[in-house]
Design a protein around this motif. Structure first.
Motif, PDB file in Angstrom:
ATOM      1  N   ALA A   1       0.852  -1.190   0.000  1.00 29.82           N
ATOM      2  CA  ALA A   1       0.000   0.000   0.000  1.00 29.82           C
ATOM      3  C   ALA A   1       0.886   1.236   0.000  1.00 29.82           C
ATOM      4  O   ALA A   1       2.113   1.149   0.125  1.00 29.82           O
ATOM      5  CB  ALA A   1      -0.926   0.006   1.208  1.00 29.82           C
ATOM      6  N   GLU A   2       0.257   2.376  -0.145  1.00 30.42           N
ATOM      7  CA  GLU A   2       0.940   3.656  -0.048  1.00 30.42           C
ATOM      8  C   GLU A   2       0.151   4.540   0.912  1.00 30.42           C
ATOM      9  O   GLU A   2      -1.074   4.449   0.996  1.00 30.42           O
ATOM     10  CB  GLU A   2       1.026   4.353  -1.419  1.00 30.42           C
ATOM     11  N   ALA A   3       0.858   5.424   1.620  1.00 35.20           N
ATOM     12  CA  ALA A   3       0.174   6.271   2.601  1.00 35.20           C
ATOM     13  C   ALA A   3      -0.814   7.223   1.950  1.00 35.20           C
ATOM     14  O   ALA A   3      -1.757   7.674   2.598  1.00 35.20           O
ATOM     15  CB  ALA A   3       1.186   7.050   3.431  1.00 35.20           C
ATOM     16  N   GLY A   4      -0.627   7.532   0.659  1.00 35.71           N
ATOM     17  CA  GLY A   4      -1.604   8.358  -0.039  1.00 35.71           C
ATOM     18  C   GLY A   4      -2.951   7.678  -0.176  1.00 35.71           C
ATOM     19  O   GLY A   4      -3.950   8.331  -0.497  1.00 35.71           O
ATOM     20  N   SER A   5      -2.989   6.380   0.073  1.00 37.63           N
ATOM     21  CA  SER A   5      -4.250   5.631  -0.007  1.00 37.63           C
ATOM     22  C   SER A   5      -4.890   5.441   1.357  1.00 37.63           C
ATOM     23  O   SER A   5      -5.894   4.728   1.467  1.00 37.63           O
ATOM     24  CB  SER A   5      -4.008   4.257  -0.653  1.00 37.63           C
ATOM     25  N   LEU A   6      -4.352   6.101   2.403  1.00 37.82           N
ATOM     26  CA  LEU A   6      -4.830   5.907   3.767  1.00 37.82           C
ATOM     27  C   LEU A   6      -5.131   7.266   4.405  1.00 37.82           C
ATOM     28  O   LEU A   6      -4.227   8.085   4.578  1.00 37.82           O
ATOM     29  CB  LEU A   6      -3.778   5.179   4.603  1.00 37.82           C
ATOM     30  N   GLU A   7      -6.365   7.518   4.755  1.00 38.54           N
ATOM     31  CA  GLU A   7      -6.760   8.783   5.387  1.00 38.54           C
ATOM     32  C   GLU A   7      -7.472   8.498   6.700  1.00 38.54           C
ATOM     33  O   GLU A   7      -8.458   7.744   6.740  1.00 38.54           O
ATOM     34  CB  GLU A   7      -7.678   9.573   4.458  1.00 38.54           C
ATOM     35  N   THR A   8      -6.978   9.082   7.804  1.00 41.45           N
ATOM     36  CA  THR A   8      -7.526   8.783   9.121  1.00 41.45           C
ATOM     37  C   THR A   8      -7.960  10.039   9.852  1.00 41.45           C
ATOM     38  O   THR A   8      -7.446  11.138   9.610  1.00 41.45           O
ATOM     39  CB  THR A   8      -6.494   8.049   9.988  1.00 41.45           C
ATOM     40  N   ASP A   9      -8.915   9.852  10.769  1.00 39.34           N
ATOM     41  CA  ASP A   9      -9.333  10.946  11.649  1.00 39.34           C
ATOM     42  C   ASP A   9      -8.591  10.909  12.976  1.00 39.34           C
ATOM     43  O   ASP A   9      -8.847  11.734  13.857  1.00 39.34           O
ATOM     44  CB  ASP A   9     -10.849  10.896  11.892  1.00 39.34           C
ATOM     45  N   GLY A  10      -7.684   9.938  13.155  1.00 38.94           N
ATOM     46  CA  GLY A  10      -6.932   9.820  14.394  1.00 38.94           C
ATOM     47  C   GLY A  10      -7.718   9.219  15.530  1.00 38.94           C
ATOM     48  O   GLY A  10      -7.202   9.054  16.635  1.00 38.94           O
ATOM     49  N   GLN A  11      -8.984   8.871  15.272  1.00 39.50           N
ATOM     50  CA  GLN A  11      -9.843   8.298  16.309  1.00 39.50           C
ATOM     51  C   GLN A  11     -10.441   6.966  15.874  1.00 39.50           C
ATOM     52  O   GLN A  11     -11.523   6.580  16.307  1.00 39.50           O
ATOM     53  CB  GLN A  11     -10.951   9.287  16.694  1.00 39.50           C
ATOM     54  N   GLY A  12      -9.714   6.267  15.003  1.00 41.78           N
ATOM     55  CA  GLY A  12     -10.108   4.911  14.667  1.00 41.78           C
ATOM     56  C   GLY A  12     -10.797   4.726  13.341  1.00 41.78           C
ATOM     57  O   GLY A  12     -11.150   3.601  12.984  1.00 41.78           O
ATOM     58  N   THR A  13     -11.008   5.812  12.570  1.00 45.46           N
ATOM     59  CA  THR A  13     -11.667   5.704  11.271  1.00 45.46           C
ATOM     60  C   THR A  13     -10.637   5.849  10.157  1.00 45.46           C
ATOM     61  O   THR A  13      -9.782   6.735  10.203  1.00 45.46           O
ATOM     62  CB  THR A  13     -12.743   6.789  11.095  1.00 45.46           C
ATOM     63  N   LEU A  14     -10.753   4.998   9.157  1.00 45.94           N
ATOM     64  CA  LEU A  14      -9.839   5.019   8.021  1.00 45.94           C
ATOM     65  C   LEU A  14     -10.646   5.051   6.734  1.00 45.94           C
ATOM     66  O   LEU A  14     -11.610   4.299   6.576  1.00 45.94           O
ATOM     67  CB  LEU A  14      -8.943   3.774   8.042  1.00 45.94           C
ATOM     68  N   LEU A  15     -10.261   5.930   5.807  1.00 43.91           N
ATOM     69  CA  LEU A  15     -10.850   5.989   4.472  1.00 43.91           C
ATOM     70  C   LEU A  15      -9.838   5.436   3.475  1.00 43.91           C
ATOM     71  O   LEU A  15      -8.666   5.803   3.511  1.00 43.91           O
ATOM     72  CB  LEU A  15     -11.201   7.426   4.083  1.00 43.91           C
ATOM     73  N   VAL A  16     -10.311   4.565   2.577  1.00 44.21           N
ATOM     74  CA  VAL A  16      -9.436   3.912   1.598  1.00 44.21           C
ATOM     75  C   VAL A  16     -10.218   3.763   0.295  1.00 44.21           C
ATOM     76  O   VAL A  16     -11.448   3.636   0.322  1.00 44.21           O
ATOM     77  CB  VAL A  16      -8.990   2.504   2.089  1.00 44.21           C
ATOM     78  N   THR A  17      -9.512   3.760  -0.842  1.00 44.20           N
ATOM     79  CA  THR A  17     -10.157   3.358  -2.099  1.00 44.20           C
ATOM     80  C   THR A  17      -9.814   1.902  -2.397  1.00 44.20           C
ATOM     81  O   THR A  17      -8.666   1.485  -2.255  1.00 44.20           O
ATOM     82  CB  THR A  17      -9.697   4.226  -3.286  1.00 44.20           C
ATOM     83  N   LYS A  18     -10.825   1.146  -2.796  1.00 42.10           N
ATOM     84  CA  LYS A  18     -10.578  -0.237  -3.186  1.00 42.10           C
ATOM     85  C   LYS A  18      -9.563  -0.327  -4.320  1.00 42.10           C
ATOM     86  O   LYS A  18      -8.698  -1.206  -4.334  1.00 42.10           O
ATOM     87  CB  LYS A  18     -11.883  -0.889  -3.657  1.00 42.10           C
TER      88      LYS A  18
END
Length: 385
Positions: free
Chosen positions: A186-203
């Motif tokens: 993976a790459e960090a550009g594919s990982l977005e977090t709110d710092g409180q346990g939620t992660l956004l990713v594209t398949k």
């Protein structure tokens, strides 16, 4: 110059460079295509979470920012221009926090000269400027900071990465920081977090045979939860095979606070295409979802500029304001020459980061390579107390 935005026609020659595991030219993902209508794209099956890992939100305090000094082999005749852009971004960030520029042996003096005395140059072999993707993903915990090495493979072997594939391991060794190994690519550009346990990713950027052949959504979901200490992963469909990253989330949707997401939306005159449909799919999914703490999402549109009014006119140009970077005390975002849209984006970012100075920069050469300020930066968080 080799672009990141579109699938590279240069991929075929790279097969002869001895890259390990290169996929055949024109290969398509056998797994991870968009789910059926009505799919939530979420997996909430119970997993044993790792309580000793925290993936910090970008707005939390940084120790420093890592960047990478691009080389001639990738950028060719555009090298001087892209180095100007990178130096400009680095100098802006140094007003707020330390910047460490990774530069290949023999390139250190030029990096120091262009970036100025406020930037620390670290000798470490790099191929390209995209430190967001090559630097390890840092996680906090009781044992201090550690780095997850996500096995960078040139976005599915689309670009040479003889040096960039080893940046994570080499940097962690230089920092004396423990390295967490994983079979996930993976790459960090594919990982977005709110710092409180939620992660956004594209398949499209992970559930893809060019990164993780044979792995299921459930396996990737469980792996990310364990590696990053998150408890909720929201999987947008993304876009397969139309840019080198396979549609990273950091140009689609970004948190500004827990429960608040800035969404990249088409600008004036934009066509209905796979990218606009990806934005609408992300909106629909966010509207139907809750974050790790049960909150509904507030979705704020961040419109792209009018492409007829921007300086960059080629198909590879990434004109997304969502690819901003949050530094200590500042937010850096690109501006593209559409004054109305540029000012609107600055206002939206200022509204959502009221305690930070919003700095808009011309980064046309970086953008022509299909990336932005976020793609070119990578934060090191402070150690959790």
């Amino acid at each position: 110059m080799i672009s990141r935005r579109r699938m590279l026609t240069a991929a075929a020659p790279l097969l002869g460079l001895g890259l390990l595991g290169c996929a055949p030219t024109g290969s398509t993902p056998a797994t991870g295509q968009a789910g059926p209508a009505g799919s939530t794209n979420e997996t909430d099956k119970p997993v044993k979470l790792n309580p000793d890992r925290i993936f910090n939100a970008e707005w939390e305090t940084h120790q420093k920012t890592f960047m990478s000094w691009p080389n001639r082999q990738i950028w060719g005749k555009d090298l001087a221009y892209v180095r100007d852009d990178i130096a400009k971004v680095a100098r802006a960030i140094t007003q707020f926090e330390e910047v460490v520029m990774l530069a290949s042996p023999g390139e250190e003096a030029e990096a120091r000269y262009q970036c100025g005395s406020g930037v620390t140059v670290l000798t470490l072999g790099v191929d390209d400027l995209w430190s967001r993707d090559t630097v390890p993903v840092f996680v906090n915990g009781a044992g201090g900071l550690r780095g997850v090495d996500f096995n960078f493979n040139g976005w599915g072997n689309k670009q040479q990465h003889g040096n960039d594939g080893g940046v994570a391991k080499a940097l962690l060794a230089a920092l004396g920081m423990p390295r967490i190994q994983t079979p996930i690519v993976a790459e960090a550009g594919s990982l977005e977090t709110d710092g409180q346990g939620t992660l956004l990713v594209t398949k499209s950027s992970m559930l893809n045979d060019n990164r993780n052949p044979g792995m299921s959504l459930e396996q990737l979901d469980a792996g990310l939860k364990d590696l990053l200490g998150v408890s909720k992963v929201i999987w947008f469909d993304g876009v397969y095979g139309q840019d080198i990253t396979d549609a990273h989330v950091d140009s689609l949707a970004r948190f500004t606070a827990p429960g608040k997401v800035l969404l990249d939306v088409p600008g004036e005159g934009a066509p209905v295409d796979d990218w606009s449909r990806s934005s609408e799919q992300a909106r629909s999914l966010l509207q139907d979802s809750r974050d790790a703490n049960g909150r509904a999402f507030e979705i704020i549109d961040l419109p792209q500029p009018d492409f007829s009014k921007i300086r960059g006119q080629d198909d590879d140009f990434l004109a997304s304001y969502v690819n901003f970077y949050v530094a200590n005390g500042a937010v850096l975002l690109p501006q593209f020459g559409d004054k109305k849209a540029d000012q609107r984006a600055q206002g939206i970012l200022q509204d959502h980061f009221p305690g930070r100075k919003v700095i808009a920069l011309d980064i046309d050469t970086i953008a022509s390579g299909g990336g932005g300020i976020h793609c070119a930066t990578h934060d090191l968080p402070v150690v959790a107390v």
